[in-house]
Design a protein around this motif. Structure first.
Motif, PDB file in Angstrom:
ATOM      1  N   LEU A   1       2.568  90.697 -43.572  1.00 25.87           N
ATOM      2  CA  LEU A   1       2.450  91.315 -42.442  1.00 25.87           C
ATOM      3  C   LEU A   1       2.700  90.303 -41.348  1.00 25.87           C
ATOM      4  CD1 LEU A   1       0.936  93.431 -40.828  1.00 25.87           C
ATOM      5  CD2 LEU A   1      -0.971  92.434 -41.508  1.00 25.87           C
ATOM      6  N   VAL A   2       3.371  90.953 -40.312  1.00 24.82           N
ATOM      7  CA  VAL A   2       3.860  90.063 -39.006  1.00 24.82           C
ATOM      8  C   VAL A   2       3.275  90.606 -37.826  1.00 24.82           C
ATOM      9  CG1 VAL A   2       5.762  89.214 -37.863  1.00 24.82           C
ATOM     10  CG2 VAL A   2       6.114  89.218 -40.401  1.00 24.82           C
ATOM     11  N   GLY A   3       2.483  89.820 -37.060  1.00 23.37           N
ATOM     12  CA  GLY A   3       2.027  90.413 -35.725  1.00 23.37           C
ATOM     13  C   GLY A   3       2.502  89.560 -34.598  1.00 23.37           C
TER      14      GLY A   3
ATOM     15  N   LEU B   1      -0.312  86.702 -43.635  1.00 23.03           N
ATOM     16  CA  LEU B   1      -0.295  86.953 -42.462  1.00 23.03           C
ATOM     17  C   LEU B   1       0.488  86.181 -41.307  1.00 23.03           C
ATOM     18  CD1 LEU B   1      -1.101  88.981 -40.064  1.00 23.03           C
ATOM     19  CD2 LEU B   1      -3.298  87.617 -39.959  1.00 23.03           C
ATOM     20  N   HIS B   2       1.712  86.352 -40.864  1.00 22.37           N
ATOM     21  CA  HIS B   2       2.249  85.535 -39.764  1.00 22.37           C
ATOM     22  C   HIS B   2       2.257  86.009 -38.603  1.00 22.37           C
ATOM     23  CE1 HIS B   2       5.600  82.875 -38.480  1.00 22.37           C
ATOM     24  NE2 HIS B   2       6.047  83.831 -37.920  1.00 22.37           N
ATOM     25  N   ILE B   3       1.720  85.254 -37.528  1.00 25.90           N
ATOM     26  CA  ILE B   3       1.728  85.587 -36.015  1.00 25.90           C
ATOM     27  C   ILE B   3       2.609  85.062 -35.358  1.00 25.90           C
ATOM     28  CG2 ILE B   3       0.316  85.575 -33.951  1.00 25.90           C
ATOM     29  CD1 ILE B   3      -0.906  87.645 -36.242  1.00 25.90           C
ATOM     30  N   ASP B   4       3.632  85.654 -34.594  1.00 21.63           N
ATOM     31  CA  ASP B   4       4.585  85.004 -33.713  1.00 21.63           C
ATOM     32  C   ASP B   4       3.755  84.998 -32.198  1.00 21.63           C
ATOM     33  OD1 ASP B   4       6.660  84.353 -32.074  1.00 21.63           O
ATOM     34  OD2 ASP B   4       7.879  86.039 -32.729  1.00 21.63           O
ATOM     35  N   ALA B   5       3.374  83.618 -32.063  1.00 19.47           N
ATOM     36  CA  ALA B   5       2.942  83.697 -30.638  1.00 19.47           C
ATOM     37  C   ALA B   5       3.850  82.826 -29.620  1.00 19.47           C
ATOM     38  CB  ALA B   5       1.426  82.965 -30.729  1.00 19.47           C
ATOM     39  N   ALA B   6       4.990  82.875 -29.980  1.00 11.97           N
ATOM     40  CA  ALA B   6       6.099  81.839 -29.161  1.00 11.97           C
ATOM     41  C   ALA B   6       5.864  82.130 -27.652  1.00 11.97           C
ATOM     42  CB  ALA B   6       7.515  82.090 -29.674  1.00 11.97           C
TER      43      ALA B   6
ATOM     44  N   ARG C   1      -7.194  83.019 -38.445  1.00 12.75           N
ATOM     45  CA  ARG C   1      -7.398  83.752 -39.780  1.00 12.75           C
ATOM     46  C   ARG C   1      -5.961  84.006 -40.416  1.00 12.75           C
ATOM     47  NH1 ARG C   1     -10.985  88.986 -39.616  1.00 12.75           N
ATOM     48  NH2 ARG C   1     -10.652  88.823 -42.055  1.00 12.75           N
ATOM     49  N   SER C   2      -4.869  83.598 -39.534  1.00  8.46           N
ATOM     50  CA  SER C   2      -3.436  83.977 -40.131  1.00  8.46           C
ATOM     51  C   SER C   2      -3.267  82.836 -40.976  1.00  8.46           C
ATOM     52  CB  SER C   2      -2.489  83.982 -38.884  1.00  8.46           C
ATOM     53  OG  SER C   2      -2.443  82.756 -38.379  1.00  8.46           O
ATOM     54  N   ASP C   3      -1.947  83.011 -41.891  1.00  6.41           N
ATOM     55  CA  ASP C   3      -1.597  81.749 -42.790  1.00  6.41           C
ATOM     56  C   ASP C   3      -0.473  81.002 -41.927  1.00  6.41           C
ATOM     57  OD1 ASP C   3      -2.461  82.498 -45.335  1.00  6.41           O
ATOM     58  OD2 ASP C   3      -1.681  84.440 -44.528  1.00  6.41           O
ATOM     59  N   SER C   4       0.080  81.675 -40.944  1.00  4.15           N
ATOM     60  CA  SER C   4       1.029  80.925 -40.036  1.00  4.15           C
ATOM     61  C   SER C   4       1.317  81.213 -38.685  1.00  4.15           C
ATOM     62  CB  SER C   4       2.694  80.790 -40.964  1.00  4.15           C
ATOM     63  OG  SER C   4       3.005  82.020 -41.299  1.00  4.15           O
TER      64      SER C   4
END
Ligand SMILES: *Cc1c(COP(=O)(O)O)cnc(C)c1O
Length: 485
Positions: A239-241, A268-273, A293-296
């Protein structure tokens, strides 16, 4: 033989300039860059290609040699004459660049000493500094101890590291691919899709989740799609947020996404670039809830901390996972493991040899602490709100949603008709003027203007210039109505 060797040494002596020659090399560059910074307020943010007096393509790299003074002249007569100027505070397009001075000095230092930051024993302190920065960033995000990560060239490579790590950690072998599913929205950055392809997971079932009214991932649709897939016997895997989409700066509901990821045992991957560093501001702590709580996670110091281009970060909650994805052995490297107090950066990255890129982040933070960065980030948020409220008061403008972060989307919309051409005209006018630079996007099928505020050099006066250009362009449209539409 000795004579010949000594002759060769003499012939290559220019590669090792002495103190005086170094000054001769350095001086024109220092003068040029000082002048550049002293005049940064008046250098355009964008210049359409005019015919430069020097054509850079005509220089065959090794045909003739030049002095540094000549080289500076050549570049200032060519490169400076067209294109985008990311160092300008007027850069409000895409995601703006930065370029704090202290980082450039750190790069200079890193290049001259050329510390090898790939393995611990080559430069224990370079690696200690880089690993310390990774732990520090992990704390900012809210990751527990045991996390690890990597300092990359930018967010795209950091996303790639995240996807490779996810695939490895979740045990997705070739045979699992046709049965595995991935969930994201169409607002996800294209580097995510690219990294699916590079990491070989693009042949999983890719499900695009609907957006809610604020361009965030819709949790009902996510739940429905996952449960449908599970019923079919497919395996939800990833799951990518986004914590700050590039288009509008939307922050996905990460806490709820984390609930769902846990329930279905997904990565769970979060793109907070773009948006990640806004977590430093108190008012955003609750909006970023769940990111821990994300994994990356991916964050870009060359965006949110205003560094010059060249630093992204991938953080992984379980540090073992990133190492398992990137640790490989070789005979010629047998010495490096005997001296290893710290994780080797090369064991958390596709890169091996790399320059000491951590220094360009470490030195500014050592110099200034975080407070001036926080103030600048808060200023960006307030500038976006200022621009939004000013434009809302101007007639004939349709301002998009209230900015969740520092991006505002807007459109000239005097009637209910399609006004794409007028908006294109306004965009052209902004580029012609050049003091500020904005980009456009497509929202709900409509050509939309878009402004992103993230340069540390963007201030109130920049936005006032922007508003002035918009007013002047509209005047032109009103005067020439027939010609444009
Ligand atoms: C900029 C951006 C990226 C890509 O990062 P680069 O540093 O340009 O490689 C990825 N995701 C988001 C949300 C971005 O804004």
């Amino acid at each position: 033989m000795r004579d010949k060797i000594i002759k060769l040494e003499r012939q290559s002596a220019s590669l090792e300039p002495g103190q005086e020659e170094r000054e001769i090399l350095r001086r024109p560059v220092m003068d040029y860059t000082d002048d550049f910074l002293n005049h940064i307020e008046t250098i355009k943010a964008y210049q359409k290609s005019e015919t430069p007096s020097v054509n850079i393509s005509e220089f065959e790299p090794d045909k003739q040699t030049y002095s540094m003074e000549q080289i500076v002249h050549i570049l200032s007569q060519s490169m400076d004459k067209e294109g985008l100027n990311p160092a300008s505070g007027g850069h409000l397009g895409y995601i703006p660049g930065g370029g704090i001075y202290a980082s450039s000095i750190a790069d200079y230092w890193a290049a001259i000493t050329n510390r090898y930051a790939g393995v611990f024993y080559a430069s224990p302190d370079a690696v200690r500094i880089e690993n310390k920065l990774i732990q520090w960033l992990g704390k900012i995000i809210g990751y527990p101890e045991g996390m690890h990560g990597n300092l990359t060239s930018g967010g795209s490579v950091a996303n790639l590291i995240g996807m490779i790590t996810a695939r490895k950690a979740m045990g997705i072998k070739a045979g699992h691919i046709p049965n595995s599913t991935i969930y994201l929205t169409r607002q996800a950055h294209h580097s995510i899709i690219k990294s699916f392809s590079v990491s070989g997971i693009d042949e999983c079932h890719i499900r695009y989740i609907e957006l809610d009214d604020h361009f965030r991932m819709d949790m009902n649709d996510l739940r429905n799609k996952i449960s449908e897939d599970s019923k079919k016997g497919l395996q939800p895997f990833l799951l990518v947020g986004s914590a700050g989409t590039t288009d509008v700066g939307a922050i996905d509901p990460m806490d709820e996404m984390a609930d769902i990821a846990e329930e279905y045992n997904m990565w769970l991957h979060i793109d907070a670039a773009y948006g990640g560093f806004f977590i430093l501001l108190d008012e955003f702590k609750s909006k970023f809830k769940g990111i821990e709580r994300s994994d990356s996670v991916v964050i870009d110091p060359h965006k949110g901390l205003f560094l010059p281009y060249g630093l992204g970060v991938c953080l992984v909650k379980n540090g073992q996972h990133i190492q398992q994805a990137f640790t490989f052995k070789a005979n010629y490297l047998q010495d490096i493991d005997s001296m290893k107090d710290e994780i080797n950066p090369m064991d958390a990255s596709p890169e091996m040899t790399k320059h000491f890129r951590g220094l360009r982040l470490w030195i500014p933070i050592m110099l200034y602490g975080l407070d001036p960065f926080r103030a600048a980030l808060q200023e960006k948020i307030m500038l976006a709100r200022y621009f939004y409220s000013q434009l809302k008061e101007m007639k004939d403008w349709d301002v998009g949603q209230y900015p969740q972060l520092s991006i505002v989307t807007f459109r000239y919309q005097p009637t209910s008709e399609n006004h794409d051409r007028e908006n294109q005209f306004i965009l052209d006018k902004v580029r012609e003027d050049g003091r500020v630079f904005i980009s456009s996007t497509n929202i709900d099928g409509k050509f939309t203007l878009r402004l992103a505020i993230l340069s540390f050099r963007t201030h109130l006066r920049t936005l006032d210039i922007m508003l002035e250009i918009l007013r002047d362009s509209v005047k032109l449209i009103e005067e020439n109505k027939i010609k444009i539409s």
